[in-house]
Design an enzyme around this catalytic site. Structure first.
Site, PDB file in Angstrom:
ATOM      1  N   HIS A 161       0.784  -1.233   0.000  1.00 10.20           N
ATOM      2  CA  HIS A 161       0.000   0.000   0.000  1.00 10.20           C
ATOM      3  C   HIS A 161       0.821   1.290   0.000  1.00 10.20           C
ATOM      4  CE1 HIS A 161       0.704  -0.382   4.358  1.00 10.20           C
ATOM      5  NE2 HIS A 161       0.478   0.898   4.421  1.00 10.20           N
ATOM      6  N   ASP A 162       2.012   1.271   0.594  1.00 11.77           N
ATOM      7  CA  ASP A 162       2.824   2.489   0.671  1.00 11.77           C
ATOM      8  C   ASP A 162       3.936   2.535  -0.373  1.00 11.77           C
ATOM      9  OD1 ASP A 162       1.735   4.229   2.488  1.00 11.77           O
ATOM     10  OD2 ASP A 162       2.744   3.344   4.230  1.00 11.77           O
ATOM     11  N   LYS A 165       5.763   5.675  -1.544  1.00  8.78           N
ATOM     12  CA  LYS A 165       6.747   6.408  -0.729  1.00  8.78           C
ATOM     13  C   LYS A 165       8.133   6.362  -1.358  1.00  8.78           C
ATOM     14  CE  LYS A 165       4.588   6.404   3.808  1.00  8.78           C
ATOM     15  NZ  LYS A 165       4.608   5.807   5.151  1.00  8.78           N
ATOM     16  N   HIS A 190       2.090  10.239  -2.064  1.00  7.31           N
ATOM     17  CA  HIS A 190       2.525   8.839  -2.192  1.00  7.31           C
ATOM     18  C   HIS A 190       1.391   7.920  -2.635  1.00  7.31           C
ATOM     19  CE1 HIS A 190       1.020   8.187   1.995  1.00  7.31           C
ATOM     20  NE2 HIS A 190       0.947   6.922   1.659  1.00  7.31           N
ATOM     21  N   HIS A 214      -6.090   4.382   1.042  1.00  2.00           N
ATOM     22  CA  HIS A 214      -5.822   3.994   2.430  1.00  2.00           C
ATOM     23  C   HIS A 214      -5.667   5.185   3.387  1.00  2.00           C
ATOM     24  CE1 HIS A 214      -1.532   4.275   1.096  1.00  2.00           C
ATOM     25  NE2 HIS A 214      -1.272   4.532   2.367  1.00  2.00           N
ATOM     26  N   HIS A 215      -5.667   6.418   2.847  1.00  2.94           N
ATOM     27  CA  HIS A 215      -5.642   7.592   3.734  1.00  2.94           C
ATOM     28  C   HIS A 215      -6.938   8.395   3.706  1.00  2.94           C
ATOM     29  CE1 HIS A 215      -1.569   7.352   5.289  1.00  2.94           C
ATOM     30  NE2 HIS A 215      -1.160   7.015   4.074  1.00  2.94           N
ATOM     31  N   ASP A 243      -2.941  -0.601   9.359  1.00  2.00           N
ATOM     32  CA  ASP A 243      -1.745   0.213   9.168  1.00  2.00           C
ATOM     33  C   ASP A 243      -1.532   1.121  10.386  1.00  2.00           C
ATOM     34  OD1 ASP A 243       0.414   1.414   7.860  1.00  2.00           O
ATOM     35  OD2 ASP A 243      -0.841   2.870   6.822  1.00  2.00           O
TER      36      ASP A 243
HETATM   37 FE   LIG Z   1       0.350   5.508   3.326  1.00  2.23          FE
END
Ligand SMILES: [Fe+2]
Length: 296
Positions: A161-162, A165, A190, A214-215, A243
């Site tokens: 998911h990240d 970044k 990101h 996801h944010h 998370d």
């Molecule tokens: Fe994230």
């Protein structure tokens, strides 16, 4: 000359590694299976072992520094002695699931997942963070009775998911303190960077909602699309809670870890505003299993 033992059941793979290493001053030895590897280690202890399976270290050393050293040395997971049966089983299943995931990836997917691992490595504080997020998200999905393909999406999505970044500078990722008005949008980017990295791969299209959303926040004040409540894809709501929880119970550059109870209190305080209440309460009931996974 240092001895490097290469363990792999595929002779071409071993040969490829031997060729790569021929440019440096090492004695490369090869073993085609675990039994011959152990015999060779017995005969002459290697300085380094390269093998294609996850390594879980079990040791009496239990300080955080030892844990970090083990993970930096390449262990995939770490358990302190004495080991509990339930914990051991949870960790072994988790390591085997990771191995299984890597076995099923084609070469393009391999690049994507390796990138996600590289992101994790950029921030030593996260250790096995994304892997644990994948495990916890899968577990919660299982408790919700979701289908096997959806559980797989949760697991892979939790790991990846990240990935965006990779496009955020280290000074922002590692900043010990709140981000300013210029840094914040760069950090938030990101989710869209991640989406653009993964989008070309059809096989991972199921992961895009997790990467992009996801944010988002339950009350609609999140990013990038300000979705609210059930507009937020369910898989993204689940990964978001996992998370946050895993981040809270592990050390971060800007603060040290919270206890399980403190972390749960933070999640409950943000339940209905930041996080999906149903997922938060489900996580609360699964705390013992999450603990066995090393997520708390
Ligand atoms: Fe994230």
């Amino acid at each position: 000359m240092p001895v490097v033992l290469v363990v792999d059941d595929s002779a071409p793979n071993r040969e490829m590694i031997r060729m790569y290493l021929s440019t440096i001053d090492v004695d490369v030895q090869q073993a085609g299976d675990g039994v011959s590897a152990l015999e060779m280690i017995e005969a002459r202890a290697p300085d380094l072992v390269l093998l294609d399976v996850p390594v879980v270290m079990i040791t009496g050393l239990s300080q955080t520094t030892h844990r970090v050293m083990a993970l930096e040395a390449g262990a995939d997971d770490f358990m302190a002695k004495p080991v509990e049966g339930a914990e051991l089983i949870a960790r072994v299943r988790s390591a085997l699931r990771l191995k299984e995931l890597y076995n099923t990836l084609d070469s393009a997917e391999h690049v994507i997942f390796s990138l996600a691992t590289a992101v994790e490595a950029k921030d030593s504080f996260t250790e096995r963070h994304t892997h644990r997020v994948g495990e916890s998200a899968r577990l919660l999905g299982q408790k919700l009775g979701l289908s096997e393909p959806t559980l797989d999406t949760l697991y892979r999505g939790g790991i990846i998911h990240d990935i965006g970044k990779i496009g955020v500078s280290d000074s922002i990722l590692h900043k010990p303190g709140p981000l300013n008005a210029i840094e914040l949008p760069q950090m938030q980017a990101h989710v869209e960077i991640g989406e653009s990295i993964v989008r070309p791969l059809h096989s991972t299209s199921g992961l895009l909602p997790i990467i992009r959303h996801h944010h988002e926040r339950f009350d609609g004040s999140g990013y990038p699309d300000r979705l609210r409540a059930r507009e937020i894809p369910r898989v993204a709501r689940i990964v978001s809670v996992c998370d946050a929880f895993d981040a809270l119970v592990n050390d971060r550059p800007y603060r040290s870890r919270r206890s399980t109870e403190e972390a749960l209190a933070v999640l409950r305080a943000g339940s209905g505003t930041q996080w999906d209440p149903e997922t938060v309460e489900l996580l609360a009931t699964e705390l013992p299993t999450l603990h066995h996974l090393g997520a708390a």
